[in-house]
Design a protein around this motif. Structure first.
Motif, PDB file in Angstrom:
ATOM      1  N   THR A 284       0.778  -1.038   0.028  1.00  0.00           N
ATOM      2  CA  THR A 284       0.021   0.141  -0.180  1.00  0.00           C
ATOM      3  C   THR A 284       0.926   1.010   0.081  1.00  0.00           C
ATOM      4  O   THR A 284       1.705   1.411   1.047  1.00  0.00           O
ATOM      5  CB  THR A 284      -0.947  -0.158   1.319  1.00  0.00           C
ATOM      6  N   ARG A 286       1.089   5.248  -0.348  1.00  0.00           N
ATOM      7  CA  ARG A 286       0.300   6.446   0.001  1.00  0.00           C
ATOM      8  C   ARG A 286       1.175   7.636  -0.043  1.00  0.00           C
ATOM      9  O   ARG A 286       2.258   7.506   0.693  1.00  0.00           O
ATOM     10  CB  ARG A 286      -0.586   6.335   1.471  1.00  0.00           C
ATOM     11  N   PRO A 317      -3.400  14.093   3.385  1.00  0.00           N
ATOM     12  CA  PRO A 317      -3.419  12.670   2.468  1.00  0.00           C
ATOM     13  C   PRO A 317      -3.452  13.338   0.787  1.00  0.00           C
ATOM     14  O   PRO A 317      -4.369  14.168   0.561  1.00  0.00           O
ATOM     15  CB  PRO A 317      -4.496  11.833   2.562  1.00  0.00           C
ATOM     16  N   ASN A 320      -3.658   7.573  -3.160  1.00  0.00           N
ATOM     17  CA  ASN A 320      -3.341   6.193  -2.714  1.00  0.00           C
ATOM     18  C   ASN A 320      -3.170   5.261  -4.024  1.00  0.00           C
ATOM     19  O   ASN A 320      -4.074   5.341  -4.764  1.00  0.00           O
ATOM     20  CB  ASN A 320      -4.619   5.787  -1.814  1.00  0.00           C
TER      21      ASN A 320
END
Length: 369
Positions: A284, A286, A317, A320
């Motif tokens: 993952t 990000r 953020p 992603n």
């Protein structure tokens, strides 16, 4: 594969080695191409793999790719390559050994071999700077302590100098200082060439626990250097996100840390976090925007866990990689690339296959819109 993805970041103008990005109208990343280098590809007598850092030299239209081989396959090294943004094949053009201070290549012995992770081209000096995570082996048979390091070399691979590291970053045989494989993974320069930032991948022992599945107190440090004096002048705390997925089995290895950073200005960074869990195929990846404008200099704080009277970097953020809906491997490097034919800027990311036939050396070419 083309897919529009939210990238809610207003990127700042970047280093003179890259094309600048319009700060007023960046709203999306568009995946243009994903390119995979076949396993065990050979170039000039070396095995292409372990590519853990990438940077773009606009003056020569060339990319520098550092390999994290600890001189186990061949001598520790870096490559130059052409990475077309139009989908054509990635072409390796040269390979150079990373030099020790005496000019010789690093040997494979654990007390001397580096752990190369990041490499950046500095257009103000026409030099390359690269980082090593060092080594920390403490067991009944051996104690090997090799500090993380930052080296400066010519583009052709000749040793020039090192940068001093803060006292908190020296390896120790006790549970103090940096963790094994948890030190200098990312670095970059401000566009004006005045400062360098170096990121630590995981928390030091004193700074608290590693990232967990629900942990929100995993603090790492971002170190700021004055490039004129070559000295570290500040440190900033940054909080890691939790590990993205539970490992299988539940007590197996899992990690979340920082494999790379992009320095946009003295106060604005793009931070890459990479989460890996045993038993889960995808990593993952990000991206976050970090703002240091109001962050406390924590250089004098020995434990970010014990002394919490500081303001960390602000964090938002950005993107992603799960949104790509494709197999995402161990992405560890990113750089801003050349302008595209439509006048927009590009972002190139690279994945390290760890020299494993179960992993992939991947290039991701994005358009910034």
């Amino acid at each position: 594969m083309r897919k529009y993805l939210l990238f809610s970041l207003l990127l700042a103008a970047c280093s003179t080695s890259r094309q600048s990005v319009n700060t007023s109208d960046v709203s999306q990343l568009r995946l243009l191409y994903k390119h995979v280098i076949p396993y065990n590809t050979s170039f000039n007598g070396t095995t292409v793999g372990g590519l853990s850092g990438i940077d773009y030299d606009a003056a020569r239209n060339v990319y520098y790719l550092i390999c994290d081989d600890r001189s186990e396959h061949e001598a520790a090294r870096y490559y130059t390559a052409q990475v077309p943004v139009n989908g054509d094949k990635v072409t390796f053009t040269a390979v150079h050994s990373l030099p020790m201070p005496d000019g010789h290549p690093f040997p494979a012995t654990k007390d001397l071999a580096p752990d190369p992770e990041a490499m950046r081209y500095n257009p103000h000096t026409d030099h390359l700077v690269w980082s090593s995570e060092g080594e920390r082996i403490v067991n009944a048979k051996d104690t090997i302590l090799k500090d993380p390091a930052i080296y400066e070399i010519t583009r052709e691979g000749h040793f020039l100098d090192t940068f001093p590291i803060p006292a908190q970053m020296h390896m120790r045989a006790t549970n103090n200082g940096p963790r094994k494989n948890g030190t200098f993974e990312g670095l970059g320069f401000t566009p004006d060439g005045k400062y360098m930032f170096v990121s630590v991948e995981e928390p030091r022992y004193e700074d608290g626990p590693r990232a967990g599945l629900q942990d929100t107190t995993a603090w790492i440090r971002i170190i700021k250097y004055n490039l004129q004096t070559r000295q570290p002048i500040a440190q900033f705390a940054y909080r890691l996100s939790p590990i993205a997925a539970a490992p299988v089995p539940a007590d197996a290895f899992a990690i979340n840390g920082i494999p790379d950073i992009l320095v946009l200005s003295e106060n604005q960074l793009v931070i890459m976090e990479r989460s890996f869990s045993t038993g889960v195929k995808n990593c993952t990846i990000r991206l976050y925007k970090a703002d240091l404008s109001h962050a406390t200099d924590v250089s004098s704080i020995q434990s970010l866990q014990a002394d919490t009277h500081f303001t960390p970097a602000a964090k938002k953020p950005l993107f992603n990689f799960e949104s790509l809906h494709t197999y995402v491997d161990n992405v560890e490097g990113m750089t801003l690339g050349p302008k595209l034919s439509n006048g927009h800027s590009s972002l190139i990311c690279i994945a390290d296959n760890n020299f494993s036939d179960k992993e992939e050396t991947q290039f991701y070419i994005f358009g910034i819109e």
